[in-house]
Design a protein around this motif. Structure first.
Motif, PDB file in Angstrom:
ATOM      1  N   ILE A   1      93.382 -33.667 -23.605  1.00  8.73           N
ATOM      2  CA  ILE A   1      92.903 -32.273 -23.531  1.00  8.73           C
ATOM      3  C   ILE A   1      92.383 -31.908 -24.917  1.00  8.73           C
ATOM      4  CG2 ILE A   1      93.504 -29.882 -23.019  1.00  8.73           C
ATOM      5  CD1 ILE A   1      95.973 -30.963 -21.505  1.00  8.73           C
ATOM      6  N   PRO A   2      91.089 -31.559 -25.059  1.00 13.48           N
ATOM      7  CA  PRO A   2      90.564 -31.192 -26.388  1.00 13.48           C
ATOM      8  C   PRO A   2      91.148 -29.875 -26.889  1.00 13.48           C
ATOM      9  CG  PRO A   2      88.875 -30.921 -24.691  1.00 13.48           C
ATOM     10  CD  PRO A   2      90.062 -31.516 -24.009  1.00 13.48           C
ATOM     11  N   GLY A   3      91.085 -29.702 -28.229  1.00 10.87           N
ATOM     12  CA  GLY A   3      91.715 -28.545 -28.887  1.00 10.87           C
ATOM     13  C   GLY A   3      91.307 -27.200 -28.342  1.00 10.87           C
ATOM     14  N   ASN A   4      89.991 -26.996 -28.106  1.00  8.86           N
ATOM     15  CA  ASN A   4      89.539 -25.682 -27.642  1.00  8.86           C
ATOM     16  C   ASN A   4      90.132 -25.315 -26.288  1.00  8.86           C
ATOM     17  OD1 ASN A   4      87.527 -24.354 -29.536  1.00  8.86           O
ATOM     18  ND2 ASN A   4      86.801 -26.471 -29.518  1.00  8.86           N
ATOM     19  N   ALA A   5      90.319 -26.312 -25.416  1.00  4.15           N
ATOM     20  CA  ALA A   5      90.930 -26.053 -24.106  1.00  4.15           C
ATOM     21  C   ALA A   5      92.437 -25.874 -24.242  1.00  4.15           C
ATOM     22  CB  ALA A   5      90.616 -27.206 -23.150  1.00  4.15           C
TER      23      ALA A   5
ATOM     24  N   PRO B   1     102.476 -24.473 -26.246  1.00  4.44           N
ATOM     25  CA  PRO B   1     102.829 -23.581 -27.374  1.00  4.44           C
ATOM     26  C   PRO B   1     101.830 -23.605 -28.523  1.00  4.44           C
ATOM     27  CG  PRO B   1     104.080 -25.615 -27.503  1.00  4.44           C
ATOM     28  CD  PRO B   1     103.205 -25.741 -26.295  1.00  4.44           C
ATOM     29  N   PHE B   2     100.531 -23.755 -28.215  1.00  2.00           N
ATOM     30  CA  PHE B   2      99.540 -23.922 -29.273  1.00  2.00           C
ATOM     31  C   PHE B   2      98.492 -22.809 -29.340  1.00  2.00           C
ATOM     32  CE2 PHE B   2     100.552 -28.398 -27.812  1.00  2.00           C
ATOM     33  CZ  PHE B   2     101.459 -28.660 -28.834  1.00  2.00           C
ATOM     34  N   ARG B   3      98.666 -21.736 -28.583  1.00  5.49           N
ATOM     35  CA  ARG B   3      97.614 -20.714 -28.478  1.00  5.49           C
ATOM     36  C   ARG B   3      97.251 -20.089 -29.827  1.00  5.49           C
ATOM     37  NH1 ARG B   3      97.087 -17.762 -23.148  1.00  5.49           N
ATOM     38  NH2 ARG B   3      97.473 -15.852 -24.277  1.00  5.49           N
ATOM     39  N   LYS B   4      98.240 -19.920 -30.686  1.00  6.87           N
ATOM     40  CA  LYS B   4      97.986 -19.240 -31.964  1.00  6.87           C
ATOM     41  C   LYS B   4      97.272 -20.133 -32.981  1.00  6.87           C
ATOM     42  CE  LYS B   4      99.872 -15.329 -30.753  1.00  6.87           C
ATOM     43  NZ  LYS B   4      99.093 -14.104 -30.609  1.00  6.87           N
ATOM     44  N   LEU B   5      97.093 -21.413 -32.652  1.00  5.15           N
ATOM     45  CA  LEU B   5      96.329 -22.301 -33.544  1.00  5.15           C
ATOM     46  C   LEU B   5      94.845 -21.949 -33.535  1.00  5.15           C
ATOM     47  CD1 LEU B   5      98.052 -25.729 -32.826  1.00  5.15           C
ATOM     48  CD2 LEU B   5      97.914 -24.621 -35.045  1.00  5.15           C
ATOM     49  N   ASN B   6      94.470 -21.103 -32.602  1.00  5.30           N
ATOM     50  CA  ASN B   6      93.100 -20.604 -32.486  1.00  5.30           C
ATOM     51  C   ASN B   6      92.614 -20.009 -33.813  1.00  5.30           C
ATOM     52  OD1 ASN B   6      90.862 -20.186 -30.857  1.00  5.30           O
ATOM     53  ND2 ASN B   6      91.402 -18.063 -30.499  1.00  5.30           N
TER      54      ASN B   6
ATOM     55  N   ASN C   1      87.151 -23.513 -35.482  1.00  8.27           N
ATOM     56  CA  ASN C   1      86.575 -24.693 -34.830  1.00  8.27           C
ATOM     57  C   ASN C   1      86.732 -25.976 -35.622  1.00  8.27           C
ATOM     58  OD1 ASN C   1      85.718 -24.251 -32.252  1.00  8.27           O
ATOM     59  ND2 ASN C   1      83.775 -23.309 -32.868  1.00  8.27           N
ATOM     60  N   ALA C   2      86.656 -25.885 -36.956  1.00  2.00           N
ATOM     61  CA  ALA C   2      86.792 -27.095 -37.781  1.00  2.00           C
ATOM     62  C   ALA C   2      88.111 -27.793 -37.479  1.00  2.00           C
ATOM     63  CB  ALA C   2      86.713 -26.726 -39.256  1.00  2.00           C
ATOM     64  N   PHE C   3      89.172 -26.986 -37.267  1.00  2.00           N
ATOM     65  CA  PHE C   3      90.471 -27.568 -36.903  1.00  2.00           C
ATOM     66  C   PHE C   3      90.507 -27.962 -35.429  1.00  2.00           C
ATOM     67  CE2 PHE C   3      94.590 -26.704 -34.853  1.00  2.00           C
ATOM     68  CZ  PHE C   3      95.280 -27.813 -35.326  1.00  2.00           C
ATOM     69  N   LEU C   4      90.062 -27.071 -34.540  1.00  2.00           N
ATOM     70  CA  LEU C   4      90.175 -27.332 -33.094  1.00  2.00           C
ATOM     71  C   LEU C   4      89.404 -28.581 -32.665  1.00  2.00           C
ATOM     72  CD1 LEU C   4      90.005 -23.697 -31.672  1.00  2.00           C
ATOM     73  CD2 LEU C   4      92.023 -25.112 -32.084  1.00  2.00           C
ATOM     74  N   ASN C   5      88.326 -28.901 -33.367  1.00  2.00           N
ATOM     75  CA  ASN C   5      87.591 -30.138 -33.081  1.00  2.00           C
ATOM     76  C   ASN C   5      88.382 -31.365 -33.506  1.00  2.00           C
ATOM     77  OD1 ASN C   5      85.427 -28.722 -32.048  1.00  2.00           O
ATOM     78  ND2 ASN C   5      84.342 -28.629 -34.012  1.00  2.00           N
ATOM     79  N   ARG C   6      89.411 -31.141 -34.324  1.00  2.00           N
ATOM     80  CA  ARG C   6      90.268 -32.239 -34.787  1.00  2.00           C
ATOM     81  C   ARG C   6      91.686 -32.124 -34.212  1.00  2.00           C
ATOM     82  NH1 ARG C   6      86.793 -34.949 -35.676  1.00  2.00           N
ATOM     83  NH2 ARG C   6      85.624 -35.460 -37.544  1.00  2.00           N
TER      84      ARG C   6
END
Length: 532
Positions: free
Chosen positions: A104-108, A116-121, A125-130
């Motif tokens: 499952i990619p980060g943005n999804a 438990p990862f919603r707040k990583l938003n 994008n630089a992080f979510l792509n990784r």
């Protein structure tokens, strides 16, 4: 209305997770929200933070064996896994249980309310792509989730190429995981400046930290001692605590040992680490409770700081100059709050970091002190937490067998390759002959010098001989209890030989069994063992 019920009705919480969630929402969150706690310290907690499985965070420089360590635990490859001597894992990978293999990619991932990862938003994008989640059916992942992290680089590369605040992301995870494992390579022990910075960012979570000195089979015993000493010295400079962090030495992969001299040490260390990881599900509720208490204490202090700053601000003119003055004198404000509210200095946030964050804030929008909000948190800490603590104990009692199973954890459970099998008191467990019989002739020689009467020696005579081992009386008393099989206060030749065998077991550094194992019962006493 809800708060009154909360105080009166002890049956309000269905379980510990439910209790923590409700307390946070009704008592702690209003205080956090009013004083902008989430802008300064940590995003608001979500339901998934209270319900998720225990998580293990792996941190280390590149090529220390983080991904291989996960593969070793699960005995299975996971989606998105890459292993190599160069920096291969360039993403944060949450390895979690799922019915089918998939990624499952980060943005999804950050829009899934069950994770438990919603707040990583907030890291962009630089992080979510990784960032991604590798899901797979694996028995180990039924009890825990594992977070693999990018290898920490050295030099400018670390700071420039990531595009997101690496240390801040690690700190976010550190707040929410149950165990942080720092991996070091025994073959090339070097703690870069960036790694030191990351370890310092994990401050306040030392209780969750464990250190693994990996690839220890690649060096000799003498080199290993030097490397271990160097590691402890380096860690002592970075982790400023009086307690020494626990270090596990070994080679955590399923390949033959290159230098097998320390095999027994590696096996014992691996077993200790596995026991530590296996205890996580059982202690998960207690960890969440502990983290909520830490958070509540920080939120309280934060409220006092923000309201103090608001109180000092002028209503009309000179706001900017006053703001600069207050930020510069923040240390004095800390000291004043510490004295007035009787708060420990250790509860205050980092001064330099707080000053930096305050620069971008509008002080005129800060809230004044609201005693009712603080009273609610005080009540939570004084009363509700104590009630939940009792519930934690009850939950632990009803689920005593809750531990991590499957993967590498199964390999050391039972059979001839189980930890300690055939050693110490277990020696001779699968032999037909009585193992004590091997050395019995030499024990008999001593036995007959003690002038046995009717084939037995007295306790006083046996004591005199047993004291020669220099073992403490508490240990010798236990050996006597195990060796006096028929409980007549005397020892015959077989029981005397058994006592000497148990003394040998203890002198060789093994533990005594709580009860005499069947294979150690003297042949003439089998079927007639007297219970206490």
């Amino acid at each position: 209305m809800f708060r009154k019920n909360l105080k009166k009705d002890p049956e309000l919480f269905q379980n510990v997770s439910d209790g923590l969630r409700r307390l946070y929402r009704t008592k702690l969150f209003p205080l956090e929200d009013t004083y902008r706690f989430h802008d300064f310290h940590s995003p608001a907690l979500e339901d998934a933070d209270f319900d998720n499985k225990p998580m293990v965070l792996l941190v280390g420089q590149y090529s220390t064996g983080k991904t291989t360590f996960i593969r070793h635990l699960m005995e299975q490859d996971f989606p998105g896994m890459r292993i190599g001597p160069e920096p291969t894992t360039d993403s944060f990978i949450a390895v979690m249980h799922g019915e089918q293999d998939g990624v499952i990619p980060g943005n999804a991932l950050v829009v899934d309310p069950k994770k438990p990862f919603r707040k990583l938003n907030a890291f962009g994008n630089a992080f979510l792509n990784r960032f991604m989640c590798a899901q797979m059916p694996n028995p180990v992942l039924e009890s825990i989730s594992i977070i693999d992290t990018p290898g920490i680089l050295s030099g400018e590369k670390q700071r420039i190429s990531r595009g997101y605040d690496f240390a801040a992301v690690l700190e976010w995870f550190a707040e929410r995981v149950d165990r942080i494992i720092l991996l070091f390579d025994a073959h090339k022990l070097d703690i870069s400046d960036e790694f030191s910075e990351v370890i310092r960012a994990l401050k306040n979570h030392e209780d969750k930290m464990r250190v693994v000195l990996n690839k220890a089979d690649q060096i000799s015993t003498q080199q290993l001692m030097r490397v271990y000493g160097a590691l402890m010295w380096s860690l002592g400079k970075i982790i400023n605590t009086p307690e020494v962090v626990r270090v596990y030495i070994g080679s955590f992969w399923a390949q033959p040992l290159l230098v097998p001299d320390n095999r027994k040490l590696f096996e014992a260390e691996e077993q200790d680490l596995f026991v530590d990881i296996q205890s996580l599900p059982r202690n998960a509720a207690l960890r969440k409770l502990n983290d909520l208490i830490k958070r509540a204490r920080l939120a309280k202090v934060h409220a006092y700081i923000i309201s103090s700053l608001k109180k000092e601000m002028p209503s009309v003119f000179g706001k900017d100059s006053k703001k600069k003055e207050l930020i510069a004198n923040l240390g004095e404000i800390y000291h004043k709050i510490e004295k007035e509210q009787q708060i420990s200095p250790g509860d205050f946030p980092n001064l330099a970091k707080m000053q930096e964050l305050l620069n971008g804030q509008d002080f005129s929008k800060f809230a004044v002190l609201k005693p009712k909000l603080l009273e609610a948190v005080e009540d939570m800490l004084a009363n509700d937490i104590a009630r939940l603590m009792a519930m934690v104990r009850q939950e632990e009692a009803t689920m005593p067998s809750q531990c991590v199973k499957g993967g590498a954890f199964e390999g050391t459970m039972s059979g001839p390759f189980g930890h300690g099998y055939g050693e110490g008191a277990s020696e001779g467990i699968d032999e037909l002959e009585w193992v004590v019989g091997r050395d019995k002739p030499s024990y008999d020689e001593i036995f007959y010098t003690l002038s046995p009467i009717n084939g037995k020696v007295s306790g006083a005579a046996a004591k005199k001989e047993m004291l020669k081992s220099k073992l403490p009386n508490t240990v010798l008393g236990k050996i006597w209890k195990l060796a006096d099989v028929d409980k007549d206060g005397l020892l015959d030749d077989e029981e005397f030989a058994l006592a000497n065998h148990l003394i040998k077991v203890k002198l060789e550094g093994h533990e005594l069994p709580p009860e005499l194992p069947n294979h150690l019962v003297p042949p003439s006493k089998r079927g007639t063992v007297v219970q206490d």
